[in-house]
Every structure is written in C-alpha cells, then in structure tokens.
Design an enzyme around this catalytic site. Structure first.
Site, PDB file in Angstrom:
ATOM      1  N   GLY A   1      15.572 -13.484   0.149  1.00  0.00           N
ATOM      2  CA  GLY A   1      14.436 -13.785  -0.990  1.00  0.00           C
ATOM      3  C   GLY A   1      14.987 -15.107  -1.568  1.00  0.00           C
ATOM      4  O   GLY A   1      15.810 -15.761  -0.979  1.00  0.00           O
ATOM      5  N   ASN A   2      14.311 -15.425  -2.514  1.00  0.00           N
ATOM      6  CA  ASN A   2      14.595 -16.816  -3.269  1.00  0.00           C
ATOM      7  C   ASN A   2      14.596 -16.505  -4.953  1.00  0.00           C
ATOM      8  O   ASN A   2      14.304 -15.501  -5.234  1.00  0.00           O
ATOM      9  CB  ASN A   2      13.619 -17.736  -2.766  1.00  0.00           C
ATOM     10  CG  ASN A   2      12.199 -17.478  -2.924  1.00  0.00           C
ATOM     11  OD1 ASN A   2      11.729 -17.223  -4.233  1.00  0.00           O
ATOM     12  ND2 ASN A   2      11.445 -17.587  -1.919  1.00  0.00           N
ATOM     13  N   HIS A   3      14.754 -17.589  -5.709  1.00  0.00           N
ATOM     14  CA  HIS A   3      14.744 -17.253  -7.166  1.00  0.00           C
ATOM     15  C   HIS A   3      13.723 -17.496  -7.947  1.00  0.00           C
ATOM     16  O   HIS A   3      13.498 -17.551  -9.062  1.00  0.00           O
ATOM     17  CB  HIS A   3      16.063 -18.423  -7.704  1.00  0.00           C
ATOM     18  CG  HIS A   3      17.193 -18.331  -6.887  1.00  0.00           C
ATOM     19  ND1 HIS A   3      18.069 -17.199  -7.444  1.00  0.00           N
ATOM     20  CD2 HIS A   3      17.945 -18.999  -6.337  1.00  0.00           C
ATOM     21  CE1 HIS A   3      19.313 -17.187  -6.684  1.00  0.00           C
ATOM     22  NE2 HIS A   3      19.266 -18.499  -6.252  1.00  0.00           N
TER      23      HIS A   3
END
Length: 345
Positions: free
Chosen positions: A153-155
């Site tokens: 995933g990412n932020h």
C-alpha cells in the site's frame, strides 16, 4: 440593529434555543470574527455554548473570518487548527494585514465586511454551477494483498479526493466517490460512496460509473503493482529472504482517457519527487487527460496525509496554473474552477 432576536444562551428561563433548528435553517453560516479560542473549539469538536452547538448541527456551508493578534495567528497550533477546520469542509476567508487590537500592525486583522460579502456572493453563485452534472471521483490508496494479513500500500489518506467530492456536491453536482481503504467518513446529500480495497476493484467501479459521468477526477493513489499470486494462508517467517513477483495493475486514467466521449472532462494527478513538470506534461499527453494536477513530495505541507496541498494544474492547451500552499478544501475549489472553464468553454 437588525431588529431580529439575538440568541446567546442554550437556555433562557424555560426556553430552549433550538441549535438543531438553527443549523438546519440556514443557507450558510458565517462566523466573523472567529477568535483563536472558538477556532480551537471548532477544530476539536467542543460544544460549550450556543454558537458551537449550532455549528456542530449545521448542514449548510460554514464560512469563517479569523481575527486575532499576529503572534497568535502565526502560532503552529493556530495554523494546525485552521487546517483541521478546512479539512472538515469549512471555508476560510484569509486574514488581512493591518492595525490590530493590541496596537501592533501585522497579520491577523479580520477581512473587511465588504470582502466577506464578496466572498459569500461568489461562493453562493457557484453553488449551482454544476447542477445537473454527474462526477466520478477516486480517493485514497489501494491495498494489494500478499496474504490474508499483509498487503502492499501507500500513505494516501484520501483527504484530497474527499475535498474534491465535497466541492463538487456544494456546486450542485451528483457525485460517485470511489474510496480506497481510508478512515475518512463523508455523508452528504448528492454523494454516493463506493468503498473498495484493491486496484482491480477500483478499476471495475470506475469502468461502471464513468459512462454516465460528465467529470472524472482520478485523485486516488492506485498501486502500480500487485502480487501475481496471493497466499491463501499467512506466510510464515523463515531464515531465508522472501521474493515477491509483482505484475502491473490496470491503468485507470489511461483507460478512461482512451474511452472518453466529447464533453467528458478527465482529470489525473501526478505525485512526483524528481522531474515533476516533465513527467506531469508527459502524463497529460500519454493518458489523454484534460488536466493533470501536479504536487511534489519536495514541497512542505503537500502530499500524503497533510491537510494542505500545493499544486500546479496543467491543461492540454498549454495552460499552466501554479498555486501556493492552501488547505485542501481550497485547493479543491481551484481544481473545480479549472474544470468548469473546460465544461463551459
């Protein structure tokens, strides 16, 4: 002076000031001046007087005109509270520079009444600009499962996309918001939220909703890669290294740009760390987008997780609009302004 009753207390004798009724009655709520104390209470949901009770009950747009001394205005806690307020969808009228109550001269003076009236007039005129239009907005990250426990995933928080959806609704559009994994909640008349997890799910939702949309704003941070295989059980730790084989996800922006019809406006986002301008312009052409919104992780207060953003908007006709750092709700207004220019050109 207005010859109307002034309400100041939740209870006056046996009479209850109906803050719920006030919050639902108004077309717009204006708080001017907004003190540092009331700002802090609004930002954190405190409710110890009639004003705050009416604010928390309001279903209309809320506009605030801050007023305080310069040092209070520039204090980091005040700026953080302003960002929180803007993230909730409130409109903030910038303070002016001038003589302050302390006798000092500087930032923090409330905008003049004429400025506030002009702000309201402009805002209310825009409320119906997109009436009858349908919009598709994507927001948040995607999570690509490795096993039942882990994911890639990412932020991304989804704040920018939610701000865009809110701005479109406030201007009269009917909005489908495709929201990846996010803690954000949004509930507005005219807004349908479709929660997804993976890039494939977001792709499918966009493909379903796009044919009926006049506007598509793809602000989600979709994963570029996903595991080739997802383990059915949790992968156990071993002494050796773990090697994951990844494959490209489907390109939502390129797909929608390739099938868009005359009259549809497609907007993409580019978040970069190097070669920002060149990449954004290349993306504009390669994806057949009408606008690309560029923000850089090199800019303070911009990118994932922040309540503010700093963007440059590129258009296919060679236009390039650079904006300073602003609360994301105001950035959303700038982006929608550019979209309206294309729709009604």
């Amino acid at each position: 002076m207005s010859k109307n009753p002034v309400l100041s207390d939740l209870f006056e004798g046996d009479t209850w000031a109906n803050h719920v009724g006030l919050g639902r009655w108004a077309d717009v709520m204006v708080i001017a001046p907004l003190s540092c104390n009331t700002l802090a209470k609004m930002a954190h949901g405190l409710c110890d007087n009639l004003l705050l009770a009416a604010y928390l009950s309001a279903v209309c747009p809320v506009v605030v005109a801050p007023a305080m001394d310069e040092d209070m205005w520039h204090h980091p806690s005040t700026q953080a509270n302003l960002s929180r307020l803007a993230a909730f969808g409130n409109r903030i009228i910038p303070v002016e520079k001038g003589e302050l109550a302390s006798g000092l001269y500087g930032d923090g003076r409330m905008a003049e009444p004429e400025t506030i009236l002009e702000f309201l007039r402009d805002m209310l005129q825009k409320r119906g600009d997109l009436k009858g239009k349908k919009a598709l907005v994507t927001a948040g990250p995607t999570h690509e499962a490795i096993d039942p426990v882990r994911f890639i995933g990412n932020h991304s928080s989804g704040k920018m996309g939610v701000a865009l959806a809110r701005e479109l609704v406030q201007r009269g559009a009917e909005v489908d918001l495709v929201l990846g994994p996010s803690s954000l909640t949004v509930d507005l008349p005219g807004l349908s939220v479709h929660r997804v997890t993976s890039a494939e799910e977001m792709y499918a939702a966009c493909l379903e909703k796009f044919p009926g949309a006049d506007i598509a704003i793809l602000s989600a941070a979709v994963a570029d890669y996903t595991p080739v295989a997802r383990a059915a059980e949790k992968i156990k730790k071993t002494d050796g290294n773990l090697v994951l084989e990844l494959m490209r996800t489907k390109d939502i922006l390129k797909t929608l740009g390739g099938i868009k019809k005359k009259g549809q406006v497609v907007v993409g986002f580019a978040l970069e760390t190097t070669g920002e301008r060149e990449y954004a312009l290349g993306k504009l052409q390669a994806k057949n987008a009408d606008l690309i919104v560029l923000n850089s992780l090199n800019d303070d207060g911009a990118g994932f997780g922040f309540d503010t953003n700093k963007v440059t908007i590129f258009g296919r006709g060679g236009s390039e609009q650079v904006y300073g750092r602003k609360p994301k709700q105001q950035v959303a207004a700038d982006i929608v302004d550019q979209i309206e220019k294309l729709l009604y050109a």
